[in-house]
Design an enzyme around this catalytic site. Sequence first.
Site, PDB file in Angstrom:
ATOM      1  N   SER A  33     -30.261 -16.333   7.023  1.00  0.00           N
ATOM      2  CA  SER A  33     -30.622 -17.641   6.428  1.00  0.00           C
ATOM      3  C   SER A  33     -30.382 -18.754   7.438  1.00  0.00           C
ATOM      4  O   SER A  33     -29.293 -18.873   7.985  1.00  0.00           O
ATOM      5  CB  SER A  33     -29.732 -17.919   5.206  1.00  0.00           C
ATOM      6  N   HIS A  64     -36.301 -18.583   4.570  1.00  0.00           N
ATOM      7  CA  HIS A  64     -36.717 -17.313   5.182  1.00  0.00           C
ATOM      8  C   HIS A  64     -38.237 -17.371   5.322  1.00  0.00           C
ATOM      9  O   HIS A  64     -38.947 -17.208   4.334  1.00  0.00           O
ATOM     10  CB  HIS A  64     -36.301 -16.137   4.274  1.00  0.00           C
ATOM     11  N   HIS A  86     -34.367  -9.379   0.157  1.00  0.00           N
ATOM     12  CA  HIS A  86     -33.043  -9.219  -0.435  1.00  0.00           C
ATOM     13  C   HIS A  86     -33.111  -8.490  -1.771  1.00  0.00           C
ATOM     14  O   HIS A  86     -34.077  -8.635  -2.509  1.00  0.00           O
ATOM     15  CB  HIS A  86     -32.396 -10.593  -0.694  1.00  0.00           C
ATOM     16  N   TYR A  88     -31.556  -9.275  -4.350  1.00  0.00           N
ATOM     17  CA  TYR A  88     -31.592 -10.215  -5.481  1.00  0.00           C
ATOM     18  C   TYR A  88     -33.019 -10.718  -5.771  1.00  0.00           C
ATOM     19  O   TYR A  88     -33.277 -11.331  -6.797  1.00  0.00           O
ATOM     20  CB  TYR A  88     -30.640 -11.397  -5.260  1.00  0.00           C
ATOM     21  N   GLU A  89     -33.943 -10.441  -4.839  1.00  0.00           N
ATOM     22  CA  GLU A  89     -35.343 -10.832  -5.117  1.00  0.00           C
ATOM     23  C   GLU A  89     -35.992  -9.820  -6.064  1.00  0.00           C
ATOM     24  O   GLU A  89     -37.130  -9.998  -6.492  1.00  0.00           O
ATOM     25  CB  GLU A  89     -36.128 -10.893  -3.802  1.00  0.00           C
ATOM     26  N   ALA A 116     -25.984 -15.127   7.250  1.00  0.00           N
ATOM     27  CA  ALA A 116     -25.029 -16.180   6.885  1.00  0.00           C
ATOM     28  C   ALA A 116     -24.108 -15.525   5.872  1.00  0.00           C
ATOM     29  O   ALA A 116     -24.554 -14.707   5.064  1.00  0.00           O
ATOM     30  CB  ALA A 116     -25.758 -17.357   6.253  1.00  0.00           C
ATOM     31  N   MET A 219     -25.238 -11.076   1.120  1.00  0.00           N
ATOM     32  CA  MET A 219     -26.166 -10.410   0.204  1.00  0.00           C
ATOM     33  C   MET A 219     -27.232  -9.645   0.984  1.00  0.00           C
ATOM     34  O   MET A 219     -28.368  -9.514   0.529  1.00  0.00           O
ATOM     35  CB  MET A 219     -26.841 -11.462  -0.694  1.00  0.00           C
ATOM     36  N   SER A 220     -26.871  -9.156   2.163  1.00  0.00           N
ATOM     37  CA  SER A 220     -27.917  -8.493   2.984  1.00  0.00           C
ATOM     38  C   SER A 220     -27.282  -7.544   3.990  1.00  0.00           C
ATOM     39  O   SER A 220     -26.124  -7.180   3.881  1.00  0.00           O
ATOM     40  CB  SER A 220     -28.692  -9.582   3.751  1.00  0.00           C
ATOM     41  N   ASN A 243     -19.380 -20.792   4.800  1.00  0.00           N
ATOM     42  CA  ASN A 243     -18.436 -21.465   3.897  1.00  0.00           C
ATOM     43  C   ASN A 243     -17.200 -20.603   3.731  1.00  0.00           C
ATOM     44  O   ASN A 243     -17.239 -19.389   3.934  1.00  0.00           O
ATOM     45  CB  ASN A 243     -19.089 -21.753   2.538  1.00  0.00           C
ATOM     46  N   HIS A 259     -26.385 -22.991  -1.484  1.00  0.00           N
ATOM     47  CA  HIS A 259     -27.370 -22.602  -0.478  1.00  0.00           C
ATOM     48  C   HIS A 259     -27.693 -23.735   0.486  1.00  0.00           C
ATOM     49  O   HIS A 259     -27.947 -23.470   1.668  1.00  0.00           O
ATOM     50  CB  HIS A 259     -28.642 -22.107  -1.181  1.00  0.00           C
TER      51      HIS A 259
END
Length: 289
Positions: A33, A64, A86, A88-89, A116, A219-220, A243, A259
């Site tokens: 990201s 992306h 991802h 989550y998609e 990230a 998440m990846s 973060n 995000h």
Amino acid sequence: NEDTYPYEVIEEIADFITKGSGMRPRIGIICGSGLGSLADMIQDPKIFEYEKIPNFPVSTVEGHAGRLVVGTLEGATVMAMQGRFHFYEGYPLAKCSMPVRVMKLCGVEYLFATNAAGGINPRFAVGDIMLMHDHVNMLGFAGNSPLQGPNDPRFGPRFPALVNSYNKDLINKAIEIGKAMGIESNIHVGVYSCLGGPNYETIAELKALRMMGVDAVGMSTVHEVITARHCDMKVFAFSLITNKCATEYSDKKDEEANHEEVMAVAKNRQKACCELVSRLIREIHMASP
Ligand SMILES: Nc1nc2ncn(CCNC(CO)CO)c2c(=O)[nH]1
């Protein structure tokens, strides 16, 4: 069904890219990201929008882009994914990581995966880079693997070993490069874990991850690395810490991930990430042109 990618389909996509670019990339890069600038460094780029690649998925996440970029970087021929897929998609893990197999059939030997991530290790500061030396595949704990289902031996073995998945030589080279860049205090080596998302973690989940020795969470990447190791690629991967994750209950709002902040941190650290990646690619290329 359309979410599976048999060898022949991957081969067809790889042939489409090879014919369209006229190049044989040796290094594959997956941009995290806000790290799409890694692909912008590529010279004489041949660009393939995901929508225009037959049977390729399309990326739906802000930040992306959604295109493959093939060209040269520091003398080496590279192939970068500007935009990744991802879990989550709603994409199965095999679909998220099928581009790694396309890279393999295009000739790629090294996978550079970037992301990230949230920093769990309290020593990590926002903007730091964590070189991944191992991962905890949380999705795998629940039975999700990109290798689930029938195995095609043309890619790799049925039961691949994953110890030493992260190339030690490349990690050591990256640490040396970090020193030469004067950013050694911002470079760490650690363990990454991938959760499904799209929600960020609860405090209890962050505490559990910390107890497991996880230093950064995202998440990846994990499924892409598993797929890369399955087909015997050398892997180098790092997380840009965007973060600091809270691991104690408090009502401080500033520790909540969002995000926009992820994208903002990536934007102002992209120069360092690009420098690290291009110097490492130069070393690989000089070592065996
Ligand atoms: N706490 C925490 N901080 C993070 N910063 C980036 N990511 C990676 C996820 N990035 C998503 C949404 O930002 C886009 O793929 C995360 C994460 O998963 N958890």
